[in-house]
Write a protein that holds these residues in place. Structure first.
Motif, PDB file in Angstrom:
ATOM      1  N   UNK A 235       5.234  -5.637 -44.386  1.00 21.15           N
ATOM      2  CA  UNK A 235       5.869  -6.326 -42.900  1.00 21.15           C
ATOM      3  C   UNK A 235       6.608  -7.453 -42.840  1.00 21.15           C
ATOM      4  N   UNK A 236       7.166  -7.842 -41.610  1.00 20.67           N
ATOM      5  CA  UNK A 236       7.801  -9.192 -41.244  1.00 20.67           C
ATOM      6  C   UNK A 236       7.290  -9.273 -39.731  1.00 20.67           C
ATOM      7  N   UNK A 237       7.650 -10.583 -39.276  1.00 18.32           N
ATOM      8  CA  UNK A 237       7.849 -11.046 -38.096  1.00 18.32           C
ATOM      9  C   UNK A 237       8.712 -11.944 -37.660  1.00 18.32           C
ATOM     10  N   UNK A 238       9.370 -11.567 -37.087  1.00 19.94           N
ATOM     11  CA  UNK A 238      10.765 -11.608 -36.358  1.00 19.94           C
ATOM     12  C   UNK A 238       9.940 -13.071 -35.215  1.00 19.94           C
ATOM     13  N   UNK A 239       9.966 -14.188 -35.383  1.00 21.91           N
ATOM     14  CA  UNK A 239       9.433 -14.943 -33.968  1.00 21.91           C
ATOM     15  C   UNK A 239      10.606 -15.621 -33.387  1.00 21.91           C
ATOM     16  N   UNK A 240       9.614 -15.482 -32.022  1.00 25.71           N
ATOM     17  CA  UNK A 240      10.707 -15.686 -30.319  1.00 25.71           C
ATOM     18  C   UNK A 240      11.706 -17.175 -31.170  1.00 25.71           C
ATOM     19  N   UNK A 241      13.400 -17.335 -30.526  1.00 27.41           N
ATOM     20  CA  UNK A 241      14.109 -18.438 -30.044  1.00 27.41           C
ATOM     21  C   UNK A 241      13.859 -18.839 -29.321  1.00 27.41           C
ATOM     22  N   UNK A 242      13.498 -20.071 -29.627  1.00 30.13           N
ATOM     23  CA  UNK A 242      13.009 -21.060 -28.021  1.00 30.13           C
ATOM     24  C   UNK A 242      13.870 -22.402 -28.014  1.00 30.13           C
ATOM     25  N   UNK A 243      14.264 -22.723 -26.837  1.00 34.30           N
ATOM     26  CA  UNK A 243      14.984 -23.220 -26.715  1.00 34.30           C
ATOM     27  C   UNK A 243      14.598 -23.760 -24.681  1.00 34.30           C
ATOM     28  N   UNK A 244      15.249 -24.836 -24.421  1.00 33.16           N
ATOM     29  CA  UNK A 244      15.136 -24.980 -22.967  1.00 33.16           C
ATOM     30  C   UNK A 244      16.180 -24.556 -22.056  1.00 33.16           C
ATOM     31  N   UNK A 245      15.917 -23.695 -21.619  1.00 31.95           N
ATOM     32  CA  UNK A 245      16.806 -22.929 -20.633  1.00 31.95           C
ATOM     33  C   UNK A 245      15.881 -23.306 -19.103  1.00 31.95           C
ATOM     34  N   UNK A 246      15.242 -23.396 -18.728  1.00 30.62           N
ATOM     35  CA  UNK A 246      14.376 -23.884 -17.803  1.00 30.62           C
ATOM     36  C   UNK A 246      14.070 -22.367 -17.519  1.00 30.62           C
ATOM     37  N   UNK A 304      15.192 -17.556 -44.468  1.00 24.05           N
ATOM     38  CA  UNK A 304      15.210 -17.131 -43.299  1.00 24.05           C
ATOM     39  C   UNK A 304      14.828 -17.482 -41.838  1.00 24.05           C
ATOM     40  N   UNK A 305      16.656 -17.391 -41.499  1.00 28.39           N
ATOM     41  CA  UNK A 305      16.646 -17.892 -40.118  1.00 28.39           C
ATOM     42  C   UNK A 305      16.743 -17.212 -38.857  1.00 28.39           C
ATOM     43  N   UNK A 306      15.560 -16.148 -38.759  1.00 27.72           N
ATOM     44  CA  UNK A 306      15.936 -14.838 -38.435  1.00 27.72           C
ATOM     45  C   UNK A 306      15.224 -14.322 -36.746  1.00 27.72           C
ATOM     46  N   UNK A 307      15.696 -14.974 -36.619  1.00 32.85           N
ATOM     47  CA  UNK A 307      14.360 -14.577 -34.994  1.00 32.85           C
ATOM     48  C   UNK A 307      15.163 -13.963 -33.833  1.00 32.85           C
ATOM     49  N   UNK A 308      13.829 -13.835 -32.236  1.00 41.04           N
ATOM     50  CA  UNK A 308      14.794 -12.858 -31.420  1.00 41.04           C
ATOM     51  C   UNK A 308      14.356 -13.239 -30.062  1.00 41.04           C
ATOM     52  N   UNK A 309      14.758 -12.949 -28.879  1.00 45.47           N
ATOM     53  CA  UNK A 309      15.288 -14.273 -27.757  1.00 45.47           C
ATOM     54  C   UNK A 309      14.584 -12.956 -26.506  1.00 45.47           C
ATOM     55  N   UNK A 310      13.911 -13.391 -25.805  1.00 43.36           N
ATOM     56  CA  UNK A 310      13.254 -12.934 -24.914  1.00 43.36           C
ATOM     57  C   UNK A 310      11.879 -13.765 -24.137  1.00 43.36           C
ATOM     58  N   UNK A 311      12.913 -13.111 -22.221  1.00 40.64           N
ATOM     59  CA  UNK A 311      11.891 -13.702 -21.070  1.00 40.64           C
ATOM     60  C   UNK A 311      11.316 -13.083 -20.960  1.00 40.64           C
ATOM     61  N   UNK A 312      10.141 -14.134 -20.228  1.00 39.39           N
ATOM     62  CA  UNK A 312       9.014 -13.390 -20.221  1.00 39.39           C
ATOM     63  C   UNK A 312       8.807 -12.382 -19.469  1.00 39.39           C
ATOM     64  N   UNK A 313      10.138 -12.019 -18.466  1.00 38.92           N
ATOM     65  CA  UNK A 313      10.331 -10.519 -17.330  1.00 38.92           C
ATOM     66  C   UNK A 313       9.696  -9.554 -18.375  1.00 38.92           C
ATOM     67  N   UNK A 314      10.850  -9.731 -19.379  1.00 39.78           N
ATOM     68  CA  UNK A 314      11.399  -8.353 -20.551  1.00 39.78           C
ATOM     69  C   UNK A 314      12.616  -8.021 -20.167  1.00 39.78           C
ATOM     70  N   UNK A 315      13.412  -8.394 -18.826  1.00 39.47           N
ATOM     71  CA  UNK A 315      14.957  -8.159 -18.541  1.00 39.47           C
ATOM     72  C   UNK A 315      15.754  -8.155 -19.085  1.00 39.47           C
ATOM     73  N   UNK A 316      15.332  -9.820 -19.585  1.00 41.21           N
ATOM     74  CA  UNK A 316      16.190 -10.395 -20.625  1.00 41.21           C
ATOM     75  C   UNK A 316      16.366 -10.216 -22.139  1.00 41.21           C
ATOM     76  N   UNK A 317      16.798  -9.352 -22.870  1.00 41.06           N
ATOM     77  CA  UNK A 317      16.661 -10.083 -24.740  1.00 41.06           C
ATOM     78  C   UNK A 317      17.786 -10.269 -25.697  1.00 41.06           C
ATOM     79  N   UNK A 318      17.762 -10.484 -26.217  1.00 44.14           N
ATOM     80  CA  UNK A 318      18.915 -10.510 -27.754  1.00 44.14           C
ATOM     81  C   UNK A 318      17.786  -9.869 -28.435  1.00 44.14           C
ATOM     82  N   UNK A 319      18.137  -8.737 -29.924  1.00 46.42           N
ATOM     83  CA  UNK A 319      17.380  -8.497 -30.776  1.00 46.42           C
ATOM     84  C   UNK A 319      17.600  -9.120 -31.664  1.00 46.42           C
ATOM     85  N   UNK A 320      18.538 -10.276 -32.042  1.00 48.01           N
ATOM     86  CA  UNK A 320      18.397 -10.788 -32.803  1.00 48.01           C
ATOM     87  C   UNK A 320      19.485 -12.527 -32.979  1.00 48.01           C
TER      88      UNK A 320
END
Length: 400
Positions: A235-246, A304-320
């Motif tokens: 198995x592998x882990x996709x780390x969360x993608x971080x950018x400063x979107x406030x 590999x540069x494979x990430x995902x993005x999700x805000x802390x509420x879980x309301x908004x997410x990008x799978x990859x």
């Protein structure tokens, strides 16, 4: 034998005096190196006699097999202490591509290689067949469910083995040979259950504490076992993608399997029809696509540069999110076979937040029709087979 996408990269890396080819058991590593380096002497350390010789007299072992072309040391993880003597040979003679090492247990090889062979070794990974490789050899089924159920291990196709039979044997072999010496025998049945529980969490945030509770083990043990599964390329882990979107963003990685055929077996999915009706189908499809992106990077010699993005509420997410050439490419992965407006909700939100151009956005879905929408390019699952290479080399967004 199947021609592998990694082959030209393997020859490029042969400028190093040592090349290490790592990956899961039965992914085709031995077949590949023997085919690409036919003049090298092949030595399998899975052989008891050779392994004993290599461990007890490493200097004599290397001297005995000295030749003009090179040496392939297969299953190198069984004698990692050889690296000290390989280093001395390399420093004395500096022969490009002379030593080719293969192994399926990263946890036994990594320390030995990085400590003894730093600056002298090129490290590559080979996984089960990618979508592009399946397509190139006419092994890609028109059925998505059949493709996922079969997985990508070469032997399934070369020997025409039923996937259910292959994966049952694979799991037993993996537990006995790769893990047996690292997990207390009293815990082996618990470990097997742990692996099954991991398969049931594909595509989810990896909550180690909850996993530990369900498996009936301590949190440190759960972390150790996850590390073993990752280091042995299960198995592998996709780390969360971080950018400063406030925005407050989730910081926990998501869990995926490199081969969804193996995951299907662990989930007791017995055929493609069962998979098509399984509540795991969506998560397995997401893992199938994420793993293929990972393989595409590795098959071209890229990190590999494979990430995902999700805000802390879980309301908004990008799978990859694929990060390449200073650009982030958001990709939504949808298991539906008909494109709907709902597919674009996450992409629209992310592009607005990141002030990103929709030309760099993609929807990958379980259908086959390509579409150029104003919000994103829509690709069927078969059409992603070379997406990483296209984006890596493209000055402009992918057009269809």
């Amino acid at each position: 034998m199947y021609v592998r996408d990694l082959a030209p990269v393997l020859h490029r890396y042969a400028k190093f005096p040592v090349v290490a080819l790592l990956g899961p058991r039965q992914s085709g590593k031995t077949t590949l190196v023997k085919h690409e380096f036919p003049d090298h002497v092949f030595l399998s350390l899975d052989d008891d006699v050779l392994r004993t010789f290599a461990i007890e007299d490493p200097e004599g072992f290397l001297l005995t097999h000295e030749n003009a072309h090179g040496i392939i040391l297969d299953e190198f993880q069984y004698a990692p202490s050889l690296t000290t003597y390989i280093k001395m040979e390399v420093d004395k003679k500096r022969r490009p591509g002379y030593f080719i090492l293969t192994g399926s247990q990263n946890f036994l090889m990594n320390k030995a290689i990085t400590e003894s062979l730093a600056g002298r070794v090129g490290i590559l990974n080979l996984f089960s067949l990618s979508i592009n490789e399946l397509h190139a050899h006419n092994l890609l089924s028109d059925s998505l469910e059949a493709t996922m159920f079969y997985g990508g291990y070469p032997r399934i196709f070369t020997d025409e083995l039923p996937p259910a039979d292959f994966y049952m044997s694979y799991i037993l072999s993996y537990v006995q040979r790769d893990i047996g010496s690292l997990v207390n025998p009293k815990n082996m049945s618990t470990f097997r259950r742990f692996v099954q529980l991991c398969a049931g969490r594909i595509g989810q945030l990896c909550n180690v504490s909850a996993l530990a509770v369900e498996a009936g083990v301590s949190v440190p043990t759960a972390r150790e076992w996850l590390s073993l599964l990752e280091a042995s390329y299960i198995l592998f882990f996709a780390e969360p993608h971080f950018k400063n979107f406030n925005k407050r963003l989730v910081k926990t990685p998501k869990l995926y399997f490199f081969d969804v055929g193996l995951a299907c077996s662990l989930l007791r999915i017995d055929n493609a029809e069962v998979l098509s009706n399984s509540h795991f189908q969506g998560a397995l499809f997401e893992s199938f696509i994420m793993a293929d992106f990972y393989k595409q990077f590795c098959n071209q010699g890229f990190r590999p540069e494979v990430y995902f993005w999700r805000d802390n509420s879980g309301a908004h997410e990008i799978d990859c999110i694929l990060d390449m050439n200073g650009t982030s490419y958001p990709i939504e992965i949808k298991s539906g076979k008909t494109v709907t407006s709902e597919f674009f909700r996450g992409i629209d939100y992310w592009n607005n937040l990141a002030q990103a151009h929709p030309d760099n956005s993609y929807i990958v879905y379980a259908g086959e029709q390509k579409q150029l929408r104003k919000q994103a390019t829509v690709l069927g699952w078969k059409d992603i087979k070379d997406l990483v290479g296209v984006l890596k080399g493209a000055q402009l967004p992918l057009k269809i």
